[in-house]
Design a protein around this motif. Sequence first.
Motif, short mmCIF file in Angstrom:
data_model
loop_
_atom_site.label_atom_id
_atom_site.label_comp_id
_atom_site.label_asym_id
_atom_site.label_seq_id
_atom_site.Cartn_x
_atom_site.Cartn_y
_atom_site.Cartn_z
N VAL A 1 47.01 41.53 40.71
CA VAL A 1 48.00 42.61 40.73
C VAL A 1 48.87 42.51 39.48
O VAL A 1 49.13 43.50 38.79
CB VAL A 1 48.86 42.53 42.02
N THR B 1 49.04 45.24 36.46
CA THR B 1 50.36 45.76 36.08
C THR B 1 50.55 45.64 34.57
O THR B 1 51.01 46.57 33.91
CB THR B 1 51.48 45.01 36.82
N LEU C 1 52.92 49.96 40.34
CA LEU C 1 52.35 48.61 40.27
C LEU C 1 53.45 47.55 40.17
O LEU C 1 53.36 46.49 40.78
CB LEU C 1 51.39 48.51 39.09
N ILE D 1 54.75 47.00 43.60
CA ILE D 1 53.81 46.26 44.45
C ILE D 1 53.82 44.77 44.05
O ILE D 1 53.91 43.89 44.89
CB ILE D 1 52.38 46.83 44.33
N GLU D 2 53.78 44.54 42.74
CA GLU D 2 53.76 43.14 42.27
C GLU D 2 54.99 42.38 42.75
O GLU D 2 54.90 41.21 43.10
CB GLU D 2 53.68 43.11 40.73
N LEU E 1 48.99 52.64 47.50
CA LEU E 1 47.64 52.55 46.93
C LEU E 1 46.99 53.92 46.86
O LEU E 1 46.34 54.25 45.86
CB LEU E 1 46.79 51.57 47.73
N VAL F 1 41.82 48.38 42.15
CA VAL F 1 42.21 48.68 43.53
C VAL F 1 40.98 48.69 44.43
O VAL F 1 41.00 48.19 45.55
CB VAL F 1 42.99 50.01 43.62
N ARG G 1 41.13 45.23 46.68
CA ARG G 1 42.07 45.92 47.54
C ARG G 1 42.87 44.95 48.42
O ARG G 1 44.08 45.11 48.61
CB ARG G 1 41.32 46.94 48.43
N PHE H 1 45.96 43.63 46.76
CA PHE H 1 47.05 44.60 46.69
C PHE H 1 47.71 44.76 48.06
O PHE H 1 48.93 44.80 48.17
CB PHE H 1 46.53 45.96 46.18
N HIS I 1 50.03 41.95 48.95
CA HIS I 1 51.34 42.06 48.29
C HIS I 1 52.24 43.05 49.04
O HIS I 1 53.43 42.80 49.21
CB HIS I 1 51.18 42.57 46.85
#
Lengths: 158, 424
Positions: free
Chosen positions: B330, B334, B362, B365-366, B375, B405, B409, B412, B415
């Motif tokens: 991730v 990013t 991103l 999410i990170e 997503l 992704v 997945r 992600f 996270h």
Amino acid sequence: MSNQLLSKSFYERMAKLEPRYPTKQALLLPALHAAQDELGWLSPEVLEEVGEYIGIHPAQVREVASFYTMYNLKPVGKYHLKICTNVACCLRGADELVEHCEKKLGIQCGETTQDRKFTLMEEECLGACGTAPAMMLNNGYYENLDMTKLDKLMDSLE
Amino acid sequence: MSNHETLFIQHFSEESRPLEYYLKKMGGYTASKKAFGMSQDDVIGEVKKSNLRGRGGAGFPTGMKWGFIPKQSAKPKYLVCNADESEPGTFKDRDIMRYIPHLLIEGMVIGGYAIGSHQGYIYIRGEYTREAKLLEQAIDEAYQNGYLGKNIQGSGFDFDLTVHRGAGAYICGEETALLNSLEGKRGEPRVKPPFPAQAGAFGGPTIVNNVETLASVPFIVNQGGEWFSKLGKLEKSGGTRLFGVSGHVKKPGLYELPAGGVTLRQLIFDHCGGILGDKKLKAVIPGGSSAPVLTADEIDVVFDIEPLMKIGTMLGSAGVVVVSEDYCVVKLLTRITKFYAHESCGQCTPCREGCQWMEDILERIEHGQGREQDLAMLLDIANNINGRTLCALGDAAAGPVMSFVKKFRADFEAHIRGGKCPNA
């Protein structure tokens, strides 16, 4: 122009390059490089003088100069550190190097120390991925860096 | 090196730079002399036979490209070398320029002769300050010894060559952006058509070729297109190629291998010594950071244009970035997306706005602030950038997002649901 900022050697360099291009505007990038080499950064007055030489409006010079990251439109320190933090360098610890420099210099990326000695920046890929992490110090490349090497280099700068 | 023929890599050292080395050890400037004795069409014909494909990323057949240049033109024709080398993960052209600059110069002289151009430019990325200087020194040497300039080697052919430095803009690797930059403008891609072969630099018919592509040409002229073609292991791909491997491998660096001669697994494990710290492989970005990512199970693929295309990715500039199991994918995506958002020239709305939105999503999410619907939104934006921009930068930004992704997945989702990186 009465108060010329650019030296005679700048104009000589440009005169030598002129026959190599079919238009004068093609000299704009070389002229901006040469001006920055002389003066360290490109002030509004320098942009104006370059525009006058090329024969274009200062706004057209700024339009071009501001497109490219290498032209300093603000003054920078004597030592301009540009640490690559793109993928290959990131995978090899570039983030730690940036953090280390920020702590050591007491500034954030994009800033200059108060004594104008150091400017620190994050850089996009320098094309030295096989010898990552890499950085530029002014116009030179430094590769296969680690904390110790970086410290040694920075401590050697006067 | 292993037991196969290499053209470049054995010369990658400081001693190879002077003209004297090039003349004595590499048969320097015999290829251009030979080319002057051939017709322009015959030179282009040899390059067609060689199956040399552009080494910059698109892989277009070089001979065919040269053939697009009109024979007659009211405006001067130009040959431009794309030495912008800015696709993250790519670092091969730098070594050609700093170690064997005369090979590139001779390749350009031959290219200029073949297309009927008398003016060449090497557009080199601004950061390669040292390489630009070294090229200029080599060009001076070539002028002084009659290998450039007027009446080259008594042939009656004139060719001038100028090094032109960029100033920090990834987009200038795109050929029409490069041409605008050469003309002293912002490096914004042009609307095509017209293609550069019709109206390129300063409005004249122009060919833009990558450094490694042009540096292959002297070998082709000297030893024949057929010989070069047979160096490659696949029907359509001639010659050897420089593969740059970086990231989590034991021996990062450049490897020169026959085109289509290795699988990605062989390249990573046999040539580069495997993964750093003997960790497990997590992901491979095969052709510069814009190439869709591959998982550890997908690397038994022949490392060339068509085989990679078949599995949904690309060879690009052949810059391989290897990622081991303990690095957060991730975080990696990013960073890649931040790059494209930074480098978008801003002309096309989907790319200018979309890249920034993707970076913002991103980032959150990170940092554990991702939302359940993120997503889907990310993929929706990527889909709306892909194919909707003037140049390939939009696709370059969308491809990594869609592939990461799809293939990772779970990382992600972990996270988003866990509120932090599961590896942290």
